[in-house]
Structures are given as structure tokens and as C-alpha cells.
Design an enzyme around this catalytic site. Structure first.
Site, PDB file in Angstrom:
ATOM      1  N   ALA A 111       0.863  -1.182   0.000  1.00 11.64           N
ATOM      2  CA  ALA A 111       0.000   0.000   0.000  1.00 11.64           C
ATOM      3  C   ALA A 111       0.905   1.239   0.000  1.00 11.64           C
ATOM      4  O   ALA A 111       2.127   1.129   0.074  1.00 11.64           O
ATOM      5  CB  ALA A 111      -0.893   0.004   1.236  1.00 11.64           C
ATOM      6  N   LYS A 112       0.337   2.396  -0.087  1.00 12.59           N
ATOM      7  CA  LYS A 112       1.094   3.643   0.065  1.00 12.59           C
ATOM      8  C   LYS A 112       0.114   4.765   0.336  1.00 12.59           C
ATOM      9  O   LYS A 112      -1.053   4.692  -0.083  1.00 12.59           O
ATOM     10  CB  LYS A 112       1.888   3.950  -1.212  1.00 12.59           C
TER      11      LYS A 112
END
Ligand code: NAD
Length: 425
Positions: A111-112
Site C-alpha cells: 500500500a502507500k
């Protein structure tokens, strides 16, 4: 909050992800269905965060969380505060995180997150309120068994501490594993600050053994003397490499006979002066084209490009920054036989110790610095050997990047297959 549920929502394909996947598609025997699944994130969440400023006004900051893939475990990825952050960048970084966790075989997906803000314009109070608002807005999406944020550009252990606290205030219970990169003393791990650099040093040692050029007395130039570059310089110096040049955004210092790294490290930390221990001035452009054994881009993305690739004279490149080599430049280096050890392997030491932090948080048992270092070394060596094996299994043209991507993508697809999200291969 605007939630885009990937395949059933708007079909925005991540362009870089597509380019990289297409490069390995044939060799890794990826089907159209595999590509369909991997080319786009599972979920993008956007929010506009209202934050009260010190003068009483309210400013609204666009913010993002991209949850790329969770087939292998809870998603993992930093939160970046930067004026240039946008959805595309966060997509690409979330994709890289998915592969990075898979390549070093830690049980996380990718994710980010990001907030479009220049944190230099904020007071400490405003920064705290923005950090807390990010978590209150994304509270439902993150969690120790779903999506675990961490620091990234312009976010540090203090920001992580505020974010943990905000999450716990809403949850009504202690949840240290919701976020990593916390300060030691608030659930942070020993060794996190130097983990990326130590992991890179381990990978470089292992690579040079494979390349049979010996790991000592080799000349190294490092672009970037921040957290990653400065600690890497120290580790490599301790291991007998000659670090001949380092730089910051303002330019670099060069000494053909090797910089005096420990003194330089201390002097720079104290005064910000790169020249306190001697050496001559060198620009970032010149540093990148030095005739050294190993060039280490450890600053920002897109540094080795089609404009300067013909002048790159290093015998090997160790990518410590994320995405420092453009795809076209990468192809040129590959044609010239210059090995590039890719970011998803070279700089995975940081996320590996983030995983160790999460393990410590969830078991409530805390490790010594020695234990963290030993486990990190073992994890990086195993990952390197596995990538080397995939490279050896391919034809002579298979690059280190293709080998690392292939290992990572196969691991993600294996998990997707068990979950029946793609047909058995
Ligand atoms: P940092 O901000 O501590 O240091 C960055 C360094 O690069 C500084 O010396 C800065 O002066 C220099 N720099 C900035 N812009 C530059 C430019 N245009 N030209 C040349 N030099 C420039 O950042 P960091 O934590 O050391 O991260 C460096 C890179 O490593 C980034 O790409 C980051 O995404 C990547 N990375 C970091 C970690 C980590 O644990 N910190 C983990 C994985 C990847």
C-alpha cells in the site's frame, strides 16, 4: 471519502506497473488474467483533509491511500507528505511495496499513502493536526491486520507516534501494530533507522560474491547523503569499500583515494558541512558518471535517464532510492551488460525491519539491536540468493530487475491462486 473499488470501479491502470509487468510477462508466463489483476490497485481512497491552521483559518489538503494488493498479508506502505504527491505516484509506490514485501518474503501486501502538502510551511502544531486528521479520516481503512502505514518522505517517527495515538483514541485500545517506524520507547524497533542501509550493504556484498569480483577495496560513489546514503557509506566503509564520493541536493564531495567516512558522517551530522574532512567539489551530474566499481543512487527517483545513461561508467548500480533508473536507461544499461540491483531488493531492509517491528508489537516481546541485525542479515541474504536463482534459471539476458520482479510476482500470484482469485497455473 471517495472510495474506488478497483476492478468494479473506475479502471485506471497504473502505467509504470504496466510497463514493468509487460517486461517480464513472457518470461514469467503471465496470463491476461494475471496482468488484469496486477495492473491496478485493489482500492484507492482519496480524501480532502481540513486542518485548522495556527491563525484560525482552515486549509484543505488532498490526501491518498492506495491499497494495492493484500493476497500475501496485511498491506504495508509509508505515508508521504510532499507538494508533488498525486494518485499516480502513490499507485506506483504501492505497486513497488507489493513487490518489495514479496521479494524479501515478508507476509505483507503493498500500500502507500500521501498528502499534498509542503510540511516546511507548517508549524509543529499544524503538522500534528494534519497527521492526526489523516488517521481519523482513513481510520476504517488501516489497522494492524489490514493496512499498516509507516514513514516515508517528510514523515518521521514523531509523525508515526501522533498517528498511533490518534488511531488508539478512536479504537479505544492500545494498538501498537497499526503503524511502524515509531520511536523506540513507543513500540518502535531497535535498528529501524539504519535498516535500509544495512540491508543494502548485505545485498551488495552478496552480489559481489556472485559476480566474483571480491567485496573489498572497491570504489563506490553514493548520490544522496540522507538517512539511507549516509548510513550506507558508514557500513560500506566498515566493510572495506572505498567510498570516493557522496552528495546532497546541493552537490557532492569527491576524494579519489577514499573519503574519511566516519569523520565525514559525524561532521556532516553536526554542521551540515560536506567538506569538513577534505575532498574536492563535485556536482551530482559528475558523481553519477564517475568511473567507479559501484554507483549507488540513494537520493530520489529518475536520476539515471536516457540523457545521461551513455555517460554512466560504473561497473554496477545498486538502487537504494526508489525508482532512480528510468525504464529506457535501464534497458541501455542492460544492453551494455551493466548489472543494476533493483530497488525492490536493494532497499527492502527498511520494510523488513518494519515487519520485525510489527511482530514485536503483536507479540509484545521486544528484540535487542543484535537480534534485529542478525535477522535482517539472514532475511536479505536469503532473498538475494532466491533472486540469484531465478536469474540463473532464466536465459542469459535476464536482468537482476527481471529476476526480482519475477520472484515477487510469482509469490503474489501463488497467494492469489490459493485464494481462487486467478485460475491455478
Ligand atoms: P533523505 O531525505 O534522508 O535523504 C535524501 C538525500 O538525497 C539528501 O542527502 C538530499 O540532499 C539528497 N537529494 C535530494 N534531492 C536531490 C537531488 N535532486 N539530487 C541529488 N540529491 C538529492 O531520504 P532517505 O530516507 O535517505 O531516502 C532516500 C531514497 O531512498 C528515497 O528514494 C527513498 O524513497 C528511498 N528509500 C528510503 C528508505 C528509508 O528507510 N529511509 C527505505 C526505502 C527506500
Amino acid at each position: 471519502m471517495d472510495t474506488d473499488l478497483g476492478p468494479r470501479g473506475a479502471r485506471t491502470v497504473c502505467q509504470t506497473c504496466e510497463v514493468e509487468l509487460d517486461r517480464i510477462a513472457e518470461a514469467a508466463m503471465l496470463t491476461e488474467q494475471d496482468l488484469e489483476l496486477l495492473r491496478q490497485p485493489r482500492r484507492r481512497i482519496n480524501a480532502n483533509l481540513p486542518v485548522r491552521m495556527d491563525d484560525g483559518s482552515v486549509e484543505v489538503f488532498p490526501s491518498f491511500r492506495v491499497q494495492y494488493n493484500d493476497a500475501r498479508g496485511p498491506m504495508k506502505g509509508g505515508i508521504r507528505f510532499h507538494p508533488g504527491v498525486d494518485e499516480t505516484e502513490v499507485d506506483e509506490l504501492a505497486f513497488l511495496m507489493t513487490l518489495k514485501c514479496a521479494v524479501v518474503d515478508i507476509p505483507f501486501g503493498g500500500a502507500k499513502g500521501g498528502v499534498e502538502v509542503d510540511p516546511n510551511d507548517l508549524s509543529t502544531g499544524e503538522l500534528e493536526r494534519l497527521s492526526r486528521t489523516y488517521i481519523s479520516e482513513f481510520h476504517d481503512a488501516v489497522g494492524p491486520q489490514t493496512d499498516i502505514p509507516a514513514p516515508d518522505v517528510n514523515t518521521d517517527s514523531q509523525v508515526m507516534a501522533w498517528m498511533r495515538d490518534e488511531y488508539e483514541q478512536i479504537a479505544g485500545e492500545q494498538t501498537p501494530g497499526v503503524i511502524t517506524g515509531k520511536p523506540p520507547g513507543l513500540g518502535g524497533s531497535e535498528g529501524r533507522a539504519t535498516a535500509t542501509s544495512l540491508g543494502g550493504a548485505e545485498v551488495l556484498d552478496a552480489f559481489l560474491e556472485t559476480a566474483d569480483v571480491g567485496g573489498r577495496g572497491l570504489e563506490v560513489a553514493i548520490q544522496g547523503f540522507g538517512n539511507v546514503g549516509s548510513h550506507l557509506a558508514r557500513f560500506l566503509d566498515e566493510r572495506g569499500y572505498d567510498v570516493v564520493a557522496v552528495s546532497t541536493v546541493d552537490g557532492g564531495v569527491y576524494d579519489a583515494s577514499g573519503l574519511v567516512v566516519p569523520e565525514l558522517f559525524d561532521a556532516y551530522a553536526e554542521t551540515g558541512d560536506l567538506f569538513a574532512t577534505g575532498g574536492s567539489e563535485i556536482s551530482n551530474e559528475e558523481l553519477l558518471t564517475l568511473d567507479v566499481d559501484v554507483l549507488v543512487p540513494a537520493a530520489i527517483e529518475d536520476q539515471i535517464t536516457e540523457e545521461n545513461v551513455a555517460e554512466i561508467r560504473a561497473d554496477a548500480v545498486l538502487e537504494m532510492a526508489n525508482g532512480p533508473t528510468t525504464p529506457t536507461a535501464d534497458e541501455c544499461l542492460s544492453k551494455r551488460g551493466v548489472p543494476v540491483i533493483p530497488d525492490i531488493l536493494a532497499n527492502a531492509g527498511g520494510v523488513t525491519v518494519s515487519y520485525f517491528e510489527w511482530v514485536q508489537n503483536t507479540t509484545n516481546q521486544y528484540w535487542t539491536a543484535d537480534r534485529v541485525r542478525e535477522q535482517l542479515r539472514a532475511q536479505m541474504q536469503t532473498a538475494f540468493e532466491a533472486v540469484a536463482q531465478v536469474k540463473a534459471d532464466g536465459d542469459a539476458t535476464r536482468t537482476w530487475r527481471e529476476a526480482a520482479y519475477t520472484r515477487a510476482v510469482e509469490a503474489v500470484l501463488r497467494a492469489e491462486t490459493y485464494r481462487s482469485n486467478v485460475p491455478a497455473r
